[in-house]
Design an enzyme around this catalytic site. Sequence first.
Site, mmCIF file in Angstrom:
data_model
loop_
_atom_site.group_PDB
_atom_site.id
_atom_site.type_symbol
_atom_site.label_atom_id
_atom_site.label_comp_id
_atom_site.label_asym_id
_atom_site.label_seq_id
_atom_site.Cartn_x
_atom_site.Cartn_y
_atom_site.Cartn_z
ATOM 1 N N GLU A 25 -26.465 67.490 11.805
ATOM 2 C CA GLU A 25 -25.995 68.318 10.688
ATOM 3 C C GLU A 25 -26.466 67.722 9.363
ATOM 4 O O GLU A 25 -26.734 66.513 9.271
ATOM 5 C CB GLU A 25 -24.455 68.347 10.729
ATOM 6 C CG GLU A 25 -23.831 69.159 9.610
ATOM 7 C CD GLU A 25 -22.342 69.444 9.842
ATOM 8 O OE1 GLU A 25 -21.746 68.865 10.769
ATOM 9 O OE2 GLU A 25 -21.794 70.277 9.091
ATOM 10 N N ASN A 172 -19.989 78.912 13.083
ATOM 11 C CA ASN A 172 -19.461 77.637 13.576
ATOM 12 C C ASN A 172 -18.000 77.513 13.153
ATOM 13 O O ASN A 172 -17.657 77.756 11.995
ATOM 14 C CB ASN A 172 -20.247 76.470 12.964
ATOM 15 C CG ASN A 172 -19.555 75.128 13.200
ATOM 16 O OD1 ASN A 172 -19.574 74.594 14.298
ATOM 17 N ND2 ASN A 172 -18.914 74.587 12.156
ATOM 18 N N GLU A 173 -17.164 77.145 14.080
ATOM 19 C CA GLU A 173 -15.736 76.953 13.785
ATOM 20 C C GLU A 173 -15.226 78.069 12.862
ATOM 21 O O GLU A 173 -14.656 77.822 11.794
ATOM 22 C CB GLU A 173 -15.476 75.548 13.200
ATOM 23 C CG GLU A 173 -15.842 74.466 14.195
ATOM 24 C CD GLU A 173 -15.306 73.062 13.903
ATOM 25 O OE1 GLU A 173 -14.766 72.835 12.807
ATOM 26 O OE2 GLU A 173 -15.423 72.205 14.785
ATOM 27 N N TYR A 239 -12.864 66.675 19.658
ATOM 28 C CA TYR A 239 -13.113 65.281 19.289
ATOM 29 C C TYR A 239 -11.976 64.402 19.800
ATOM 30 O O TYR A 239 -10.820 64.845 19.862
ATOM 31 C CB TYR A 239 -13.208 65.148 17.761
ATOM 32 C CG TYR A 239 -14.497 65.722 17.202
ATOM 33 C CD1 TYR A 239 -15.668 64.975 17.212
ATOM 34 C CD2 TYR A 239 -14.542 67.005 16.669
ATOM 35 C CE1 TYR A 239 -16.857 65.487 16.701
ATOM 36 C CE2 TYR A 239 -15.724 67.529 16.157
ATOM 37 C CZ TYR A 239 -16.878 66.767 16.179
ATOM 38 O OH TYR A 239 -18.057 67.278 15.678
ATOM 39 N N GLU A 296 -19.813 70.365 20.234
ATOM 40 C CA GLU A 296 -19.379 69.211 19.432
ATOM 41 C C GLU A 296 -18.365 68.429 20.255
ATOM 42 O O GLU A 296 -17.305 68.965 20.597
ATOM 43 C CB GLU A 296 -18.769 69.643 18.096
ATOM 44 C CG GLU A 296 -19.803 70.177 17.126
ATOM 45 C CD GLU A 296 -19.259 70.439 15.727
ATOM 46 O OE1 GLU A 296 -18.311 69.740 15.302
ATOM 47 O OE2 GLU A 296 -19.801 71.339 15.068
#
Length: 493
Positions: A25, A172-173, A239, A296
């Site tokens: 990114e 994204n998200e 995460y 991710e």
Amino acid sequence: MNKIILDTKNSKGIINKNIYGHFSEHLGRCIYQGLYVGEDSQIPNKNGMRTDVVEALKKIQVPLLRWPGGCFADEYHWQDGIGPKEERKRMVNTNWGGVVEDNSFGTHEFLELCEQIGCEPYINANVGSGTVREMAEWVEYLNSEGDSSVVKQRWKNGRKEAFNVKYWGVGNESWGCGGNMRPEYYADEYRRYQTYCRNYGPNRLFRIACGPNGDDYNWTEVLMKQAGGYMDGLSLHHYTVCGDKWEDKRAATGFNLEEYYRTVVHSTKMEELVTRHGQIMDRYDPEKRVGMVVDEWGNWFDVEPGTNPGFLYQQNTMRDAMVAAINLNIFNKHCDRVVMANIAQTVNVLQAVILTEGDQMVLTPTYHVFDLYKAHQNAREVDCQVQCGKAGVEGFEMDQLTASASEKDGKITLTVANISADQSAETVVCIRENEVESVTGRILQGNMGDYNDFGKTVVEVKEFTGFEVMECGRVKVELPACCVAELTVCLKK
Ligand code: AHR
């Protein structure tokens, strides 16, 4: 005695090589300084791409790279990053550190990077602050051979043939930094945006919808119900943090035994997420046509003291190696649904495989796990059952061993991690209805807090010989504490 039982007759199918994908990114020093230093840099480079980093990524056979974000993707306007560099628009990277983004690394540079690494590009396009037309024209710019104004712009920028980019993320998200949408709203937006992402020539797009945040099962339910038929992949982000709450991330190094086990135990949550989201997907897509794309994943710790909090720079220890092994074993074992995964992020950000400082480069323990696991790419998964004791401290216990296996070119690859920080594990490996002819091994081993630093390599992959082929055709292995090993097995004919 611990036991690992492999059954070559029982398989979930091929382990998609894209499970070993990476994510880069415009964040901190991932792109700038990490992957790209510019053509005029003193640091050895080819067309601006760091030679040392590209060579290291080639060695672990990176199959796929996701770009330009992450949260950055939903503020990125691709037209700003093409054409003469001195004319490119400057913007402030509001997501990450408020630094100036000069757009010197744009679409052509990303595709050149992928070409140098020898991997496939995966572009995550902008839904949050973009337009349908902008996304549609990005696809056209890269993939069409037609005589349109958009394509002529590509020719003018030095590229005649189409790039044929296959993998496209649509936002994204979108439940968070990508627009704070509700699943019902995003499902409709997804359907609209993807409609105009056209297939050009023989290239078939693989369209990836924004999936859930961790255990938001309702998001998956709504997306599969309302838009499942329009997607090829559904993403999942998760995460691992050390503490019990998202805010409680703690240091990447200098942790104690309890923090070590907290983190590795927390990382096993991925098994539950893949299983439960997979069950929802199964209800709407029993054929498993839609792939789960864990684009991710990894450890998220506090930034290194004295570094920009918006740059997410963290060191990487043997604890990270364990988390990488645990997650990659989970993805291998769910290869009938998980078709892609992208560790966050490639260089200098979060659980990076590489760290750089000026012209120096460090290969982290996580890098070495990807090296040990590379034989699984596009191999046939082999059922792998582990019978073992527990490792951990009170409240944070898990199986001492985690493993997965595959076969390719007549050889079986078994990857296994001994999570215990201080106990070795005597283990027998047996392969149902087969006898082992010979074995070779490689290993990464250290203390739980060991890490590599600039000018100081502490842990790296070494040859492993701590095993013996027994007369019965099984293998006895002595796995040292805190290790990740790869065993390559040839069977008797
Ligand atoms: O990887 C860092 C950030 O984590 C990404 O930009 C975002 O998608 C996620 O929240």
